[in-house]
Design an enzyme around this catalytic site. Structure first.
Site, PDB file in Angstrom:
ATOM      1  N   TYR A  75       0.840  -1.209   0.000  1.00  0.00           N
ATOM      2  CA  TYR A  75       0.000   0.000   0.000  1.00  0.00           C
ATOM      3  C   TYR A  75       0.871   1.254   0.000  1.00  0.00           C
ATOM      4  CZ  TYR A  75      -3.682   3.273   1.407  1.00  0.00           C
ATOM      5  OH  TYR A  75      -4.558   4.334   1.462  1.00  0.00           O
TER       6      TYR A  75
HETATM    7  N1  LIG Z   1      -9.678   5.323   4.478  1.00  0.00           N
HETATM    8  C1  LIG Z   1      -8.448   5.694   4.751  1.00  0.00           C
HETATM    9  O1  LIG Z   1      -7.971   5.577   5.882  1.00  0.00           O
HETATM   10  C2  LIG Z   1      -7.582   6.286   3.671  1.00  0.00           C
HETATM   11  C3  LIG Z   1      -6.439   6.986   4.061  1.00  0.00           C
HETATM   12  C4  LIG Z   1      -5.609   7.500   3.066  1.00  0.00           C
HETATM   13  C5  LIG Z   1      -5.927   7.321   1.737  1.00  0.00           C
HETATM   14  N2  LIG Z   1      -7.064   6.652   1.404  1.00  0.00           N
HETATM   15  C6  LIG Z   1      -7.332   6.459  -0.024  1.00  0.00           C
HETATM   16  O2  LIG Z   1      -8.559   7.084  -0.356  1.00  0.00           O
HETATM   17  C7  LIG Z   1      -9.198   6.352  -1.400  1.00  0.00           C
HETATM   18  C8  LIG Z   1     -10.616   6.025  -0.986  1.00  0.00           C
HETATM   19  O3  LIG Z   1     -10.588   5.196   0.162  1.00  0.00           O
HETATM   20  P1  LIG Z   1     -11.880   4.910   1.028  1.00  0.00           P
HETATM   21  O4  LIG Z   1     -11.494   5.041   2.435  1.00  0.00           O
HETATM   22  O5  LIG Z   1     -13.038   5.676   0.497  1.00  0.00           O
HETATM   23  O6  LIG Z   1     -12.066   3.350   0.719  1.00  0.00           O
HETATM   24  P2  LIG Z   1     -13.384   2.522   0.382  1.00  0.00           P
HETATM   25  O7  LIG Z   1     -13.005   1.096   0.470  1.00  0.00           O
HETATM   26  O8  LIG Z   1     -14.522   3.007   1.209  1.00  0.00           O
HETATM   27  O9  LIG Z   1     -13.651   2.921  -1.145  1.00  0.00           O
HETATM   28  C9  LIG Z   1     -12.802   2.498  -2.174  1.00  0.00           C
HETATM   29  C10 LIG Z   1     -13.649   2.224  -3.393  1.00  0.00           C
HETATM   30  O10 LIG Z   1     -12.776   1.795  -4.452  1.00  0.00           O
HETATM   31  C11 LIG Z   1     -13.470   0.798  -5.169  1.00  0.00           C
HETATM   32  N3  LIG Z   1     -12.559  -0.049  -5.932  1.00  0.00           N
HETATM   33  C12 LIG Z   1     -11.708  -1.002  -5.471  1.00  0.00           C
HETATM   34  N4  LIG Z   1     -11.109  -1.629  -6.493  1.00  0.00           N
HETATM   35  C13 LIG Z   1     -11.578  -1.047  -7.624  1.00  0.00           C
HETATM   36  C14 LIG Z   1     -11.341  -1.272  -8.998  1.00  0.00           C
HETATM   37  N5  LIG Z   1     -10.497  -2.232  -9.417  1.00  0.00           N
HETATM   38  N6  LIG Z   1     -11.984  -0.497  -9.894  1.00  0.00           N
HETATM   39  C15 LIG Z   1     -12.863   0.454  -9.490  1.00  0.00           C
HETATM   40  N7  LIG Z   1     -13.149   0.689  -8.186  1.00  0.00           N
HETATM   41  C16 LIG Z   1     -12.509  -0.057  -7.278  1.00  0.00           C
HETATM   42  C17 LIG Z   1     -14.201  -0.005  -4.093  1.00  0.00           C
HETATM   43  O11 LIG Z   1     -15.250  -0.795  -4.641  1.00  0.00           O
HETATM   44  C18 LIG Z   1     -14.689   1.102  -3.173  1.00  0.00           C
HETATM   45  O12 LIG Z   1     -15.987   1.543  -3.518  1.00  0.00           O
HETATM   46  C19 LIG Z   1      -8.332   5.117  -1.653  1.00  0.00           C
HETATM   47  O13 LIG Z   1      -7.507   5.332  -2.759  1.00  0.00           O
HETATM   48  C20 LIG Z   1      -7.531   5.003  -0.384  1.00  0.00           C
HETATM   49  O14 LIG Z   1      -6.310   4.336  -0.578  1.00  0.00           O
HETATM   50  C21 LIG Z   1      -7.897   6.134   2.330  1.00  0.00           C
END
Ligand SMILES: NC(=O)c1ccc[n+]([C@@H]2O[C@H](COP(=O)([O-])OP(=O)(O)OC[C@H]3O[C@@H](n4cnc5c(N)ncnc54)[C@H](O)[C@@H]3O)[C@@H](O)[C@H]2O)c1
Length: 225
Positions: free
Chosen positions: A132
């Site tokens: 990640y």
């Molecule tokens: N939640 C956290 O703590 C956090 C922190 C830093 C960064 N982020 C980043 O923010 C972004 C959103 O995270 P989140 O917390 O909303 O996560 P989440 O799991 O709630 O949402 C992620 C979405 O991406 C979709 N997804 C996964 N694989 C996919 C694919 N192959 N094609 C299309 N869609 C796909 C999933 O179905 C999901 O709806 C991510 O890139 C994550 O790495 C999250």
């Protein structure tokens, strides 16, 4: 003039909050996700799925890359190559493919905003999250490269590096990793998706005009550089 946006990963968490926030700004939003519940089905790993999305919805003014997975939570020496590759395929190659597909039309129209979701893990290198962390570090570097490449086109490309956010993504995250994250966060709490969406809203607007290839922290004070 009304603007149009596509939000990958828009079915859940930060992506869903971004879609809601941009709609409140008056932007016409298309959510795209591999999961049910989005306006369009999209697998960001698959080049044909990404170009198929472009063919169906046409050019957009704003691209938010929020699709992502946390990947394996394990010591690096125990990480399977397939799990490493899957994490990069979604987080890094997915961001590459959507930028490659949607940026040219933005450049032709002379205005665009791309916001990539990176992570504080990209800067810190979280233990037990090497895939990640590395995949998101690549998203930061991609953002810097593309920002410079498009700097005179009217298309601005920026990234956000959040610390842990309370979203479905963290439902499966190792509790030890989350505890460590909170301990490192001076505000002593997780972020909320709508707090990230607020920054995305600004980075998607004309209000931002002299920033590109930049990384914005949303980390409750955790980021120190
Ligand atoms: N939640 C956290 O703590 C956090 C922190 C830093 C960064 N982020 C980043 O923010 C972004 C959103 O995270 P989140 O917390 O909303 O996560 P989440 O799991 O709630 O949402 C992620 C979405 O991406 C979709 N997804 C996964 N694989 C996919 C694919 N192959 N094609 C299309 N869609 C796909 C999933 O179905 C999901 O709806 C991510 O890139 C994550 O790495 C999250």
């Amino acid at each position: 003039m009304g603007r149009r946006a596509v939000v990958t990963g828009g079915a859940s968490g930060i992506g869903a909050a971004c879609a809601e926030r941009l709609r409140a700004d008056g932007v016409e939003v298309v959510t795209a996700d591999i999961a049910a519940g989005a306006d369009q089905r999209l697998d960001v790993r698959d080049p044909e799925s990404v170009t198929g999305l472009f063919d169906r919805i046409g050019p957009v003014d704003i691209l938010i890359n929020s699709a992502g997975v946390v990947g394996p939570s394990a010591p690096l020496v125990e990480v399977d190559l397939d799990d490493w590759r899957r994490t990069f395929a979604i987080n890094t190659e997915g961001t590459f493919l959507t930028c490659k597909t949607f940026a040219p039309a933005m450049c032709e129209r002379g205005w665009g905003r791309i916001v990539n979701l990176a992570s504080i893990a990209a800067k810190d290198g979280n233990p037990l999250q090497s895939a990640y962390s590395a995949s998101k570090a690549a998203v930061i570097a991609l953002t810097k490269s593309l920002g410079k490449e498009l700097a005179t086109t009217g298309v601005l490309v920026n990234a956000i590096a959040p610390a842990a956010v309370a979203s479905p993504m963290n439902a499966d995250t190792d509790p030890e990793i989350l505890e460590r994250s909170q301990a490192l966060t001076p505000m002593r709490r997780m972020g909320r998706p709508e707090e990230i969406a607020e920054l995305v809203s600004w980075l998607s607007s004309s209000a931002v005009s002299f920033s590109t290839g930049a990384v914005y922290d949303a980390s409750g004070g955790r980021a120190s550089y």
